[in-house]
Scaffold this active site. Structure first.
Site, mmCIF file in Angstrom:
data_model
loop_
_atom_site.group_PDB
_atom_site.id
_atom_site.type_symbol
_atom_site.label_atom_id
_atom_site.label_comp_id
_atom_site.label_asym_id
_atom_site.label_seq_id
_atom_site.Cartn_x
_atom_site.Cartn_y
_atom_site.Cartn_z
ATOM 1 N N ASP A 8 0.871 -1.178 0.000
ATOM 2 C CA ASP A 8 0.000 0.000 0.000
ATOM 3 C C ASP A 8 0.910 1.230 0.000
ATOM 4 O O ASP A 8 2.142 1.113 -0.156
ATOM 5 C CB ASP A 8 -0.992 -0.041 1.176
ATOM 6 C CG ASP A 8 -0.355 0.259 2.521
ATOM 7 O OD1 ASP A 8 0.904 0.351 2.596
ATOM 8 O OD2 ASP A 8 -1.093 0.398 3.510
ATOM 9 N N HIS A 9 0.324 2.400 0.196
ATOM 10 C CA HIS A 9 1.099 3.635 0.172
ATOM 11 C C HIS A 9 2.130 3.696 1.308
ATOM 12 O O HIS A 9 3.179 4.303 1.151
ATOM 13 C CB HIS A 9 0.149 4.836 0.250
ATOM 14 C CG HIS A 9 -0.875 4.714 1.344
ATOM 15 N ND1 HIS A 9 -1.911 3.806 1.282
ATOM 16 C CD2 HIS A 9 -1.003 5.345 2.542
ATOM 17 C CE1 HIS A 9 -2.645 3.902 2.387
ATOM 18 N NE2 HIS A 9 -2.107 4.819 3.160
ATOM 19 N N CYS A 64 3.500 -2.826 3.938
ATOM 20 C CA CYS A 64 2.594 -1.726 4.268
ATOM 21 C C CYS A 64 3.310 -0.900 5.325
ATOM 22 O O CYS A 64 4.526 -1.041 5.493
ATOM 23 C CB CYS A 64 1.212 -2.222 4.695
ATOM 24 S SG CYS A 64 1.108 -3.104 6.256
ATOM 25 N N THR A 66 3.379 -0.933 8.609
ATOM 26 C CA THR A 66 4.010 -1.789 9.622
ATOM 27 C C THR A 66 4.258 -3.204 9.131
ATOM 28 O O THR A 66 4.947 -3.974 9.805
ATOM 29 C CB THR A 66 3.086 -1.897 10.847
ATOM 30 O OG1 THR A 66 1.830 -2.453 10.399
ATOM 31 C CG2 THR A 66 2.855 -0.548 11.509
ATOM 32 N N GLY A 67 3.631 -3.585 8.040
ATOM 33 C CA GLY A 67 3.647 -4.981 7.580
ATOM 34 C C GLY A 67 2.580 -5.822 8.256
ATOM 35 O O GLY A 67 2.356 -6.974 7.864
ATOM 36 N N GLY A 69 -0.971 -5.192 8.798
ATOM 37 C CA GLY A 69 -2.269 -5.346 8.130
ATOM 38 C C GLY A 69 -2.177 -6.198 6.875
ATOM 39 O O GLY A 69 -3.021 -7.083 6.642
ATOM 40 N N HIS A 97 11.648 -23.192 8.822
ATOM 41 C CA HIS A 97 10.676 -23.848 9.697
ATOM 42 C C HIS A 97 9.241 -23.700 9.205
ATOM 43 O O HIS A 97 8.455 -24.638 9.295
ATOM 44 C CB HIS A 97 10.775 -23.290 11.123
ATOM 45 C CG HIS A 97 11.969 -23.807 11.875
ATOM 46 N ND1 HIS A 97 12.075 -23.759 13.255
ATOM 47 C CD2 HIS A 97 13.125 -24.387 11.436
ATOM 48 C CE1 HIS A 97 13.227 -24.278 13.635
ATOM 49 N NE2 HIS A 97 13.892 -24.657 12.546
ATOM 50 N N ASN A 98 8.898 -22.496 8.720
ATOM 51 C CA ASN A 98 7.488 -22.214 8.403
ATOM 52 C C ASN A 98 7.159 -22.344 6.920
ATOM 53 O O ASN A 98 5.982 -22.278 6.556
ATOM 54 C CB ASN A 98 7.113 -20.802 8.883
ATOM 55 C CG ASN A 98 7.550 -20.555 10.315
ATOM 56 O OD1 ASN A 98 8.412 -19.701 10.564
ATOM 57 N ND2 ASN A 98 7.004 -21.302 11.260
ATOM 58 N N ARG A 108 7.480 1.645 7.276
ATOM 59 C CA ARG A 108 7.713 2.714 8.257
ATOM 60 C C ARG A 108 8.481 2.197 9.464
ATOM 61 O O ARG A 108 8.695 2.946 10.423
ATOM 62 C CB ARG A 108 6.367 3.288 8.716
ATOM 63 C CG ARG A 108 5.597 3.975 7.588
ATOM 64 C CD ARG A 108 4.182 4.353 8.024
ATOM 65 N NE ARG A 108 3.441 4.966 6.917
ATOM 66 C CZ ARG A 108 2.114 5.019 6.853
ATOM 67 N NH1 ARG A 108 1.372 4.507 7.824
ATOM 68 N NH2 ARG A 108 1.525 5.577 5.812
ATOM 69 N N HIS A 132 8.810 -29.958 10.609
ATOM 70 C CA HIS A 132 8.325 -28.629 10.227
ATOM 71 C C HIS A 132 7.273 -28.736 9.122
ATOM 72 O O HIS A 132 6.293 -27.991 9.118
ATOM 73 C CB HIS A 132 9.495 -27.753 9.799
ATOM 74 C CG HIS A 132 10.571 -27.676 10.837
ATOM 75 N ND1 HIS A 132 10.375 -27.078 12.058
ATOM 76 C CD2 HIS A 132 11.838 -28.171 10.858
ATOM 77 C CE1 HIS A 132 11.474 -27.175 12.787
ATOM 78 N NE2 HIS A 132 12.383 -27.843 12.077
ATOM 79 N N ARG A 135 4.034 -29.647 10.641
ATOM 80 C CA ARG A 135 3.378 -28.507 11.296
ATOM 81 C C ARG A 135 2.773 -27.537 10.274
ATOM 82 O O ARG A 135 1.665 -27.022 10.495
ATOM 83 C CB ARG A 135 4.393 -27.787 12.202
ATOM 84 C CG ARG A 135 4.775 -28.665 13.383
ATOM 85 C CD ARG A 135 6.032 -28.217 14.076
ATOM 86 N NE ARG A 135 6.428 -29.198 15.097
ATOM 87 C CZ ARG A 135 7.653 -29.300 15.604
ATOM 88 N NH1 ARG A 135 8.613 -28.491 15.201
ATOM 89 N NH2 ARG A 135 7.923 -30.214 16.511
HETATM 90 C C1 RB5 Z 1 -1.833 2.902 6.297
HETATM 91 O O1 RB5 Z 1 -1.834 4.174 6.852
HETATM 92 C C2 RB5 Z 1 -1.430 1.875 7.351
HETATM 93 O O2 RB5 Z 1 -2.483 1.653 8.236
HETATM 94 C C3 RB5 Z 1 -1.012 0.581 6.682
HETATM 95 O O3 RB5 Z 1 0.030 0.830 5.805
HETATM 96 C C4 RB5 Z 1 -0.518 -0.523 7.608
HETATM 97 O O4 RB5 Z 1 0.468 -0.051 8.476
HETATM 98 C C5 RB5 Z 1 -1.558 -1.331 8.281
HETATM 99 O O5 RB5 Z 1 -1.258 -2.338 8.955
#
Ligand code: RB5
Length: 142
Positions: A8-9, A64, A66-67, A69, A97-98, A108, A132, A135
């Site tokens: 995403d952005h 994304c 944080t990665g 979502g 393992h996974n 970010r 593994h 599992r």
């Molecule tokens: C978008 O602002 C933010 O929520 C998305 O990139 C992500 O961090 C969600 O988990």
């Protein structure tokens, strides 16, 4: 190697940097977007997941903010094992393992160089099979 990639952005700049580095190494990147515009990450996660489960891509990369979502969304797709990685040991274990078929990063939360080292650690690793595989089969049956 065919590799699916998407963001995403919030993860766009990291995604684009990883895409360029992988292409420089001769890999074929299948870019599911975004291209800088604001998008909802579940749609991108599903596009990359479909390329992986359909066999067009050997694995996928998702970014994304944080990665979190985008990896949660990808893991809703049957057959996907998406691993959110923040260190190289976890990136290696994600494969060993996974048998993760998608790795996810936060644009970010990690820098390009660190993410690149994690991609390299994941790609250099082999799934160890054995207990593994038992599992991951249990995960796939959930
Ligand atoms: C978008 O602002 C933010 O929520 C998305 O990139 C992500 O961090 C969600 O988990």
């Amino acid at each position: 190697m065919n590799i699916a990639i998407g963001s995403d952005h919030g993860g766009y700049e990291l995604k684009d940097a990883l895409r360029r580095r992988l292409e420089e190494q001769g890999h074929q990147l299948m870019d599911a977007g975004c291209f800088g515009e604001a998008v909802d990450y579940p749609g991108i996660a599903v596009k990359v997941a479909a390329l992986v489960t359909g066999g067009e891509a050997a694995f996928g990369i998702l970014c994304c903010g944080t990665g979190i979502g985008i990896s949660i969304a990808a893991n809703k797709v049957k057959g996907i094992r998406a691993a959110l990685c923040a260190d190289c040991y976890s990136a290696r274990m994600a494969k060993e393992h996974n048998n993760a078929n998608i790795i996810a990063f936060g644009g970010r939360t990690v820098g390009v160089e660190h993410a690149w080292e994690m991609v390299r650690a994941y790609m250099a690793a082999e799934h160890l099979g054995g207990v593994h595989a038992r599992r991951t089969a249990q995960i796939d049956a959930l």
